[in-house]
Design a protein around this motif. Structure first.
Motif, short mmCIF file in Angstrom:
data_model
loop_
_atom_site.label_atom_id
_atom_site.label_comp_id
_atom_site.label_asym_id
_atom_site.label_seq_id
_atom_site.Cartn_x
_atom_site.Cartn_y
_atom_site.Cartn_z
N GLN A 63 0.78 -1.20 0.14
CA GLN A 63 -0.04 0.12 0.14
C GLN A 63 0.83 1.33 -0.04
OE1 GLN A 63 -3.69 -0.18 2.18
NE2 GLN A 63 -3.09 1.82 3.17
N VAL A 64 0.46 2.22 -0.91
CA VAL A 64 1.16 3.35 -0.83
C VAL A 64 1.24 4.18 0.31
CG1 VAL A 64 1.63 5.54 -2.15
CG2 VAL A 64 0.82 3.62 -3.34
N GLN A 65 2.23 4.86 0.96
CA GLN A 65 2.22 5.71 2.05
C GLN A 65 2.53 7.18 1.57
OE1 GLN A 65 1.72 4.26 5.12
NE2 GLN A 65 1.33 2.50 4.21
N LEU A 66 2.08 8.02 2.35
CA LEU A 66 2.10 9.56 1.60
C LEU A 66 2.84 10.28 2.79
CD1 LEU A 66 -1.27 9.81 -0.13
CD2 LEU A 66 1.17 9.41 -1.22
N VAL A 67 3.71 11.16 2.58
CA VAL A 67 4.48 12.10 3.48
C VAL A 67 4.20 13.44 3.02
CG1 VAL A 67 6.33 12.54 5.00
CG2 VAL A 67 5.50 10.35 4.65
N GLU A 68 3.57 14.38 3.92
CA GLU A 68 3.43 15.68 3.36
C GLU A 68 4.40 16.52 4.13
OE1 GLU A 68 -1.13 14.76 3.62
OE2 GLU A 68 0.62 14.31 4.86
N SER A 69 4.91 17.67 3.45
CA SER A 69 5.77 18.51 4.25
C SER A 69 5.48 20.13 3.43
CB SER A 69 7.26 18.19 3.97
OG SER A 69 7.65 17.98 2.47
N GLY A 70 6.13 20.91 4.08
CA GLY A 70 5.72 22.38 3.42
C GLY A 70 4.83 23.41 3.98
N GLY A 71 4.12 22.98 4.85
CA GLY A 71 3.28 24.02 5.76
C GLY A 71 3.70 24.73 6.57
N GLY A 72 3.12 25.78 7.14
CA GLY A 72 3.78 26.75 7.97
C GLY A 72 2.68 27.99 7.97
N LEU A 73 3.53 29.01 8.72
CA LEU A 73 2.77 30.30 8.86
C LEU A 73 3.05 31.11 7.87
CD1 LEU A 73 0.91 32.25 10.41
CD2 LEU A 73 2.98 32.53 11.84
N VAL A 74 2.18 31.75 7.22
CA VAL A 74 2.52 32.80 6.17
C VAL A 74 1.65 33.96 6.03
CG1 VAL A 74 1.37 31.60 4.26
CG2 VAL A 74 3.27 33.09 3.63
N GLN A 75 2.11 35.14 5.74
CA GLN A 75 1.05 36.31 5.72
C GLN A 75 0.26 36.44 4.33
OE1 GLN A 75 3.84 39.85 6.01
NE2 GLN A 75 3.86 39.64 8.26
N PRO A 76 -0.81 37.00 4.49
CA PRO A 76 -1.53 36.97 3.33
C PRO A 76 -0.82 37.58 2.19
CG PRO A 76 -2.67 37.77 5.15
CD PRO A 76 -1.42 37.57 5.74
N GLY A 77 -1.04 36.95 0.79
CA GLY A 77 -0.15 37.34 -0.12
C GLY A 77 0.99 36.77 -0.23
N GLY A 78 1.47 35.95 0.54
CA GLY A 78 2.40 35.13 0.44
C GLY A 78 2.42 33.84 -0.15
N SER A 88 4.62 19.53 -0.27
CA SER A 88 5.18 18.38 -1.26
C SER A 88 4.50 17.14 -0.57
CB SER A 88 6.96 18.09 -1.02
OG SER A 88 7.38 19.42 -1.34
N CYS A 89 4.10 16.27 -1.32
CA CYS A 89 3.62 14.98 -0.81
C CYS A 89 4.43 13.76 -1.64
CB CYS A 89 2.18 14.76 -1.48
SG CYS A 89 1.65 13.31 -1.06
N ALA A 90 5.47 13.07 -0.85
CA ALA A 90 6.22 12.20 -1.24
C ALA A 90 5.70 10.75 -1.03
CB ALA A 90 7.45 12.18 -0.47
N ALA A 91 5.59 9.86 -1.97
CA ALA A 91 5.00 8.60 -2.00
C ALA A 91 5.85 7.43 -1.80
CB ALA A 91 4.03 8.11 -3.21
N SER A 92 5.68 6.60 -0.98
CA SER A 92 6.50 5.38 -0.82
C SER A 92 7.11 4.35 -2.35
CB SER A 92 6.09 4.48 0.16
OG SER A 92 4.79 3.87 -0.22
N GLY A 93 6.06 4.72 -3.29
CA GLY A 93 6.41 3.97 -4.20
C GLY A 93 6.33 4.77 -5.75
N SER A 94 6.25 4.16 -6.70
CA SER A 94 6.18 5.11 -7.94
C SER A 94 4.88 5.48 -8.12
CB SER A 94 6.42 3.88 -9.14
OG SER A 94 6.35 4.61 -10.52
#
Length: 117
Positions: free
Chosen positions: A1-16, A21-27
């Motif tokens: 079964q494919v596993q997904l790992v997200e990254s890149g979130g955070g706090l940003v000001q309006p207009g930013g 990113s979402c990295a999958a464990s397989g092709s």
């Protein structure tokens, strides 16, 4: 079964801008669809953007012209480039995949995006 790992979130000001990113464990080259949902506090989870195996993309009306979904098969990764962010874009963003058209949705763990001054 494919596993997904997200990254890149955070706090940003309006207009930013942010890039998720979402990295999958397989092709991912032959996966039927991958994309992003988001869920704001007290609201239902909604589809933000998705990309199909042949490269077709769809977007929610609220993000058209501001968000871009893309896929890098060599890295088994899907990206969501978000520009001109607004406070209403705040929420937990979940990567998902449907390996085949009949597959159930598989979810990542989610990443928080907060747009605030």
């Amino acid at each position: 079964q494919v596993q997904l790992v997200e990254s890149g979130g955070g706090l940003v000001q309006p207009g930013g801008s942010l890039r998720l990113s979402c990295a999958a464990s397989g092709s991912i080259s032959s996966i039927y669809a991958m994309g992003w949902y988001r869920q704001a506090p007290g609201k239902q989870r909604e589809l933000v953007a998705r990309i199909f195996s042949r490269g077709t993309t769809t977007y929610a009306d609220s993000v058209k012209g501001r968000f871009t979904i893309s896929r890098e098969n060599t890295k088994n990764t899907v990206y969501l480039q978000m520009k001109d962010l607004k406070p209403e874009d705040t929420g937990v963003y979940y990567c998902y995949t449907k390996p085949y058209i009949t597959s159930p949705i598989l979810w990542g763990q989610g990443t928080q995006v907060t747009v605030s001054s």
